[in-house]
Write a protein that holds these residues in place. Structure first.
Motif, PDB file in Angstrom:
ATOM      1  N   VAL A  10       0.862  -1.181   0.000  1.00 17.21           N
ATOM      2  CA  VAL A  10       0.000   0.000   0.000  1.00 17.21           C
ATOM      3  C   VAL A  10       0.898   1.229   0.000  1.00 17.21           C
ATOM      4  CG1 VAL A  10      -1.927  -1.113   1.196  1.00 17.21           C
ATOM      5  CG2 VAL A  10      -0.161   0.046   2.521  1.00 17.21           C
ATOM      6  N   CYS A  11       0.321   2.362  -0.270  1.00 18.22           N
ATOM      7  CA  CYS A  11       1.053   3.619  -0.246  1.00 18.22           C
ATOM      8  C   CYS A  11       1.577   3.852   1.171  1.00 18.22           C
ATOM      9  CB  CYS A  11       0.133   4.758  -0.669  1.00 18.22           C
ATOM     10  SG  CYS A  11       0.908   6.382  -0.510  1.00 18.22           S
ATOM     11  N   PRO A  12       2.859   4.180   1.318  1.00 20.80           N
ATOM     12  CA  PRO A  12       3.403   4.401   2.655  1.00 20.80           C
ATOM     13  C   PRO A  12       2.875   5.680   3.318  1.00 20.80           C
ATOM     14  CG  PRO A  12       5.052   4.876   0.993  1.00 20.80           C
ATOM     15  CD  PRO A  12       3.880   4.292   0.279  1.00 20.80           C
ATOM     16  N   LEU A  13       2.269   6.567   2.548  1.00 20.16           N
ATOM     17  CA  LEU A  13       1.762   7.818   3.103  1.00 20.16           C
ATOM     18  C   LEU A  13       0.313   7.722   3.541  1.00 20.16           C
ATOM     19  CD1 LEU A  13       3.405  10.208   0.518  1.00 20.16           C
ATOM     20  CD2 LEU A  13       4.254   9.527   2.757  1.00 20.16           C
ATOM     21  N   LEU A  26       6.964   1.510 -12.157  1.00 20.95           N
ATOM     22  CA  LEU A  26       6.515   2.371 -11.071  1.00 20.95           C
ATOM     23  C   LEU A  26       5.293   1.787 -10.383  1.00 20.95           C
ATOM     24  CD1 LEU A  26       6.559   5.818 -12.914  1.00 20.95           C
ATOM     25  CD2 LEU A  26       8.191   5.053 -11.208  1.00 20.95           C
ATOM     26  N   LEU A  27       5.113   2.148  -9.125  1.00 22.11           N
ATOM     27  CA  LEU A  27       3.873   1.906  -8.404  1.00 22.11           C
ATOM     28  C   LEU A  27       3.302   3.286  -8.106  1.00 22.11           C
ATOM     29  CD1 LEU A  27       4.909  -0.863  -5.869  1.00 22.11           C
ATOM     30  CD2 LEU A  27       3.510  -1.122  -7.909  1.00 22.11           C
ATOM     31  N   GLY A  28       2.063   3.520  -8.516  1.00 23.96           N
ATOM     32  CA  GLY A  28       1.469   4.840  -8.359  1.00 23.96           C
ATOM     33  C   GLY A  28       0.334   4.874  -7.355  1.00 23.96           C
ATOM     34  N   CYS A  29       0.278   5.956  -6.597  1.00 20.80           N
ATOM     35  CA  CYS A  29      -0.815   6.202  -5.663  1.00 20.80           C
ATOM     36  C   CYS A  29      -1.650   7.348  -6.223  1.00 20.80           C
ATOM     37  CB  CYS A  29      -0.271   6.565  -4.281  1.00 20.80           C
ATOM     38  SG  CYS A  29      -1.571   7.035  -3.124  1.00 20.80           S
ATOM     39  N   ARG A  30      -2.874   7.061  -6.578  1.00 20.02           N
ATOM     40  CA  ARG A  30      -3.749   8.101  -7.126  1.00 20.02           C
ATOM     41  C   ARG A  30      -4.113   9.148  -6.078  1.00 20.02           C
ATOM     42  NH1 ARG A  30      -7.774   5.734 -11.645  1.00 20.02           N
ATOM     43  NH2 ARG A  30      -6.216   4.509 -12.714  1.00 20.02           N
ATOM     44  N   SER A  35       4.387   8.566  -7.526  1.00 19.44           N
ATOM     45  CA  SER A  35       4.835   7.300  -8.094  1.00 19.44           C
ATOM     46  C   SER A  35       6.102   6.863  -7.378  1.00 19.44           C
ATOM     47  CB  SER A  35       5.134   7.461  -9.587  1.00 19.44           C
ATOM     48  OG  SER A  35       3.972   7.774 -10.296  1.00 19.44           O
ATOM     49  N   PHE A  36       6.169   5.581  -7.057  1.00 18.96           N
ATOM     50  CA  PHE A  36       7.323   5.009  -6.380  1.00 18.96           C
ATOM     51  C   PHE A  36       8.046   4.089  -7.358  1.00 18.96           C
ATOM     52  CE2 PHE A  36       4.143   6.056  -3.255  1.00 18.96           C
ATOM     53  CZ  PHE A  36       4.874   6.737  -2.301  1.00 18.96           C
ATOM     54  N   PRO A  37       9.374   4.219  -7.481  1.00 20.92           N
ATOM     55  CA  PRO A  37      10.109   3.411  -8.459  1.00 20.92           C
ATOM     56  C   PRO A  37      10.248   1.951  -8.034  1.00 20.92           C
ATOM     57  CG  PRO A  37      11.630   4.711  -7.155  1.00 20.92           C
ATOM     58  CD  PRO A  37      10.238   5.129  -6.736  1.00 20.92           C
ATOM     59  N   ILE A  38      10.409   1.109  -9.033  1.00 20.31           N
ATOM     60  CA  ILE A  38      10.738  -0.306  -8.808  1.00 20.31           C
ATOM     61  C   ILE A  38      12.126  -0.502  -9.393  1.00 20.31           C
ATOM     62  CG2 ILE A  38      10.137  -2.699  -9.314  1.00 20.31           C
ATOM     63  CD1 ILE A  38       7.232  -1.709  -9.705  1.00 20.31           C
ATOM     64  N   ARG A  39      13.086  -0.843  -8.545  1.00 18.15           N
ATOM     65  CA  ARG A  39      14.470  -1.027  -8.989  1.00 18.15           C
ATOM     66  C   ARG A  39      14.889  -2.471  -8.773  1.00 18.15           C
ATOM     67  NH1 ARG A  39      15.965   4.152  -5.845  1.00 18.15           N
ATOM     68  NH2 ARG A  39      15.292   5.753  -7.312  1.00 18.15           N
ATOM     69  N   ASP A  40      15.346  -3.097  -9.840  1.00 20.20           N
ATOM     70  CA  ASP A  40      15.768  -4.500  -9.791  1.00 20.20           C
ATOM     71  C   ASP A  40      14.684  -5.395  -9.207  1.00 20.20           C
ATOM     72  OD1 ASP A  40      18.311  -3.892 -10.866  1.00 20.20           O
ATOM     73  OD2 ASP A  40      19.044  -3.323  -8.869  1.00 20.20           O
ATOM     74  N   GLY A  41      13.428  -5.070  -9.531  1.00 21.31           N
ATOM     75  CA  GLY A  41      12.306  -5.874  -9.068  1.00 21.31           C
ATOM     76  C   GLY A  41      11.863  -5.584  -7.647  1.00 21.31           C
ATOM     77  N   ILE A  42      12.461  -4.572  -7.011  1.00 19.59           N
ATOM     78  CA  ILE A  42      12.144  -4.246  -5.617  1.00 19.59           C
ATOM     79  C   ILE A  42      11.520  -2.852  -5.554  1.00 19.59           C
ATOM     80  CG2 ILE A  42      13.087  -3.880  -3.308  1.00 19.59           C
ATOM     81  CD1 ILE A  42      15.429  -5.750  -4.237  1.00 19.59           C
ATOM     82  N   PRO A  43      10.296  -2.746  -5.027  1.00 22.16           N
ATOM     83  CA  PRO A  43       9.678  -1.424  -4.905  1.00 22.16           C
ATOM     84  C   PRO A  43      10.387  -0.581  -3.840  1.00 22.16           C
ATOM     85  CG  PRO A  43       8.110  -3.170  -4.344  1.00 22.16           C
ATOM     86  CD  PRO A  43       9.423  -3.813  -4.597  1.00 22.16           C
ATOM     87  N   VAL A  44      10.667   0.662  -4.186  1.00 23.27           N
ATOM     88  CA  VAL A  44      11.305   1.601  -3.258  1.00 23.27           C
ATOM     89  C   VAL A  44      10.197   2.485  -2.706  1.00 23.27           C
ATOM     90  CG1 VAL A  44      13.071   3.366  -2.970  1.00 23.27           C
ATOM     91  CG2 VAL A  44      13.413   1.529  -4.635  1.00 23.27           C
ATOM     92  N   MET A  45       9.722   2.132  -1.523  1.00 28.35           N
ATOM     93  CA  MET A  45       8.539   2.774  -0.946  1.00 28.35           C
ATOM     94  C   MET A  45       8.907   3.869   0.048  1.00 28.35           C
ATOM     95  SD  MET A  45       6.394   1.088  -2.660  1.00 28.35           S
ATOM     96  CE  MET A  45       4.895   1.693  -1.939  1.00 28.35           C
ATOM     97  N   LEU A  46       9.808   4.740  -0.340  1.00 30.29           N
ATOM     98  CA  LEU A  46      10.239   5.852   0.497  1.00 30.29           C
ATOM     99  C   LEU A  46       9.694   7.154  -0.078  1.00 30.29           C
ATOM    100  CD1 LEU A  46      13.986   4.835   0.871  1.00 30.29           C
ATOM    101  CD2 LEU A  46      12.171   4.534   2.560  1.00 30.29           C
ATOM    102  N   GLU A  47       9.167   8.005   0.784  1.00 28.87           N
ATOM    103  CA  GLU A  47       8.637   9.289   0.322  1.00 28.87           C
ATOM    104  C   GLU A  47       9.721  10.109  -0.379  1.00 28.87           C
ATOM    105  OE1 GLU A  47       6.133  13.137   1.959  1.00 28.87           O
ATOM    106  OE2 GLU A  47       6.871  11.659   3.395  1.00 28.87           O
TER     107      GLU A  47
END
Length: 67
Positions: A10-13, A26-30, A35-47
């Motif tokens: 889920v969105c970290p915010l 990317l993973l996007g929160c409407r 949008s949160f990037p996905i790097r090497d298959g790992i979502p980076v869920m940092l604001e």
């Protein structure tokens, strides 16, 4: 990225659902318009790593409540 992971992420915010954009990796929160990037298959869920949501026309969405 493992599709099962999308069911629990889920969105970290706002804790809202995320939309997966495979092409852009990317993973996007409407709700937060981020949008949160996905790097090497790992979502980076940092604001601090989030980017403004891009609409379908490729322009940044208006308003970012957590800026």
């Amino acid at each position: 990225m493992d599709i099962r992971l999308l069911d629990i992420l889920v969105c970290p915010l706002c804790k809202g659902p995320l939309r997966h954009d495979r092409a852009a990796r990317l993973l996007g929160c409407r709700a937060d318009r981020l949008s949160f990037p996905i790097r090497d298959g790992i979502p980076v869920m940092l604001e601090s790593e989030a980017r403004p949501w891009q609409d379908e026309a490729g322009t940044p969405a208006a308003g970012t409540p957590h800026a």
